[in-house]
Design an enzyme around this catalytic site. Structure first.
Site, PDB file in Angstrom:
ATOM      1  N   THR A 193       0.798  -1.230   0.000  1.00  0.00           N
ATOM      2  CA  THR A 193       0.000   0.000   0.000  1.00  0.00           C
ATOM      3  C   THR A 193       0.833   1.282   0.000  1.00  0.00           C
ATOM      4  O   THR A 193       0.277   2.378  -0.105  1.00  0.00           O
ATOM      5  CB  THR A 193      -0.923   0.037   1.230  1.00  0.00           C
ATOM      6  N   LYS A 194       2.152   1.156   0.114  1.00  0.00           N
ATOM      7  CA  LYS A 194       2.996   2.358   0.149  1.00  0.00           C
ATOM      8  C   LYS A 194       3.051   3.030  -1.229  1.00  0.00           C
ATOM      9  O   LYS A 194       2.735   2.420  -2.246  1.00  0.00           O
ATOM     10  CB  LYS A 194       4.418   1.993   0.614  1.00  0.00           C
ATOM     11  N   ASN A 195       3.509   4.287  -1.260  1.00  0.00           N
ATOM     12  CA  ASN A 195       3.598   5.016  -2.540  1.00  0.00           C
ATOM     13  C   ASN A 195       4.471   4.257  -3.535  1.00  0.00           C
ATOM     14  O   ASN A 195       4.193   4.250  -4.732  1.00  0.00           O
ATOM     15  CB  ASN A 195       4.156   6.420  -2.318  1.00  0.00           C
TER      16      ASN A 195
END
Length: 369
Positions: free
Chosen positions: A186-188
Site C-alpha cells: 500500500t505504500k507510494n
C-alpha cells in the site's frame, strides 16, 4: 452501487502489467532468487534517486528500523525518543532491542513529532531519535538534527510513508544519520509482498547493516555478530525497479488530487491536511479531521466510499506500553487526533469526477446533519 476503494492497486498495476511480468520472467530465467542482480541494481537505483551513498535492501520496513538501530548500537537500558502517532513498528523495534521508547506528543498541524517538546525528554539514557515523516509529510529535521548534535544522538528517519518527499529541496532520507523505507504493497512505492530498505551516507553503519541482514556473517559462514535473516527478495526488487521509474509521476498525481480535495472541501466542517511551505508532502494518505468522524465514516460506507483510521489508539495507550506509565491526557494532541482523523480515498489513478462525488457525499451528510 459503485464501490470506491481507499487505494486501488489493480488500477496502478494495469498499465505496467506487461513490464512487471517481463521482470518476473527475467528473474525466473536467471535462476538467482536471493541477493541477486535485481537487488543490487535496485539498491543502486534507490541510492541514486534519494541522493545517498548506500541503500541496503531488507525483508520489510520493520526490519529496516530494527537493523538500523541495532547497527547504531541501540540496546538494553537505552531510551529512544519517538512519536506515539504512528504504526506500531516504530516503537516495537526499540522494545525488541531491549531499549525503551519515550513518546513525545505531536504537532497539531503536521501530525509529526513536536520538536519543541523533545529536549525535555532527553536523559543520560537517550541514544536516538526516530522522527516519523507521517502520511508523507516531512518532520522538522533542522531542529531535530540540531538537538541530536548537541546531545550526541543518532537520528533514524522513519520514512516508510515518505519515499520521494522533500524537505527544503532535499529528499527525505538524506537528513538524518540513516533512514528507512517500507515497500509494503500500500505504500507510494509498494511491492507485491513485503520489502524494506535502509539508506545512509555512513560507510561503517552500512557495512554493519549488510552483515546483520545475513545472519551476522561476512564472508558467508563466518559470523562476527548475532544477526538476522532479513533480505529483500529478488522478485520484489525486480518489480520495484519497474515501479520506481513511475514514483515521481504517482506522487505528483497524489499531490494534484490532494489539492483538488483541499479546494472542494474548503466550505465543509472538515479540517484538511496542512502542508508546510518548505517541504514536498507526497500524501501517502489524505488525512482529514471531523468532530463526528465515526458517523461520517459510517455514512460514506453506506454510499460505497471506503475510508480508514490511522491510528485509532496512540502507542502510549497501547496495552503493551501501559507499564511505561503514560496517563490518559499525558499526550493530548495525539489522543485528540486519534479520535478525529481519518483517510479519504487517494491514489494517482483516482478520477477527478470520483473526488467530486466523494465531496458531494460529504456535503450531503452535513446538509442532513
Amino acid at each position: 452501487m459503485k464501490k470506491i476503494p481507499l487505494l486501488d492497486l489493480k488500477a496502478q498495476m494495469a498499465p505496467i502489467r506487461e513490464e512487471l511480468l517481463q521482470a518476473v520472467a527475467k528473474v525466473l530465467d536467471n535462476g538467482q532468487y536471493i541477493m541477486g542482480p535485481e537487488v543490487k541494481a535496485f539498491e543502486e537505483e534507490v541510492a541514486r534517486y534519494v541522493g545517498v551513498k548506500h541503500a541496503i535492501g531488507v525483508a520489510n520496513g520493520t526490519d529496516a528500523l530494527l537493523l538500523a538501530l541495532d547497527a547504531a548500537g541501540v540496546g538494553a537500558g537505552d531510551e529512544v525518543i519517538t512519536t506515539p502517532f504512528t504504526f506500531f513498528a516504530t516503537a516495537e523495534v526499540v522494545s525488541q532491542l531491549g531499549a525503551t521508547p519515550v513518546f513525545v506528543d505531536i504537532d497539531e498541524k503536521t501530525y509529526n513529532i513536536d520538536v519543541k517538546q523533545i529536549e525535555a525528554k532527553i536523559t543520560d539514557k537517550t541514544k536516538a531519535i526516530i522522527p516519523v515523516h507521517i502520511f508523507g509529510q516531512p518532520a522538522n529535521m533542522d531542529e531535530i538534527m540540531a538537538l541530536a548534535e548537541a546531545h550526541n544522538l543518532f537520528v533514524l528517519e522513519d520514512s516508510a510513508q515518505a519515499l520521494g518527499s522533500e524537505y527544503k529541496g532535499r529528499k527525505i532520507g538524506t537528513l538524518g544519520h540513516a533512514a528507512t523505507y517500507s515497500f509494503f504493497p500500500t505504500k507510494n512505492l509498494g511491492g507485491y509482498g513485503d520489502g524494506g530498505m535502509v539508506v545512509t551516507n555512513d560507510d561503517e553503519l552500512a557495512q554493519k547493516i549488510r552483515i546483520l541482514r545475513v545472519h551476522g556473517s561476512n564472508p558467508k559462514y563466518y559470523h562476527s555478530m548475532i544477526g538476522y535473516n532479513s533480505r529483500l527478495d529478488e522478485m520484489q526488487a525486480a518489480m520495484l525497479r519497474i515501479k520506481l521509474r513511475h514514483l515521481d509521476d504517482w506522487n505528483n498525481g497524489r499531490r494534484e488530487r490532494a489539492a483538488l480535495y483541499n479546494e472542494l472541501l474548503k466550505d465543509t466542517p472538515l479540517v484538511t491536511p496542512y502542508a508546510a511551505e518548505d517541504r514536498k508532502h507526497i500524501y501517502h494518505l489524505y488525512i482529514v479531521q471531523a468532530d463526528d468522524r465515526d458517523q461520517l465514516m459510517a455514512y460514506l460506507k453506506e454510499k460505497g466510499i471506503s475510508t480508514g483510521v490511522y491510528y485509532p489508539v496512540p502507542l502510549h495507550q497501547q496495552d503493551v506500553y501501559k507499564p511505561l506509565g503514560y496517563e490518559k491526557g499525558s499526550l493530548p494532541v495525539s489522543e485528540y487526533m486519534s479520535n478525529r482523523t481519518f483517510a479519504l480515498p487517494l491514489y494517482a489513478e483516482l478520477e477527478t469526477e470520483t473526488i467530486h462525488m466523494i465531496v458531494d457525499t460529504i456535503k450531503e451528510y452535513y446538509a442532513n446533519n
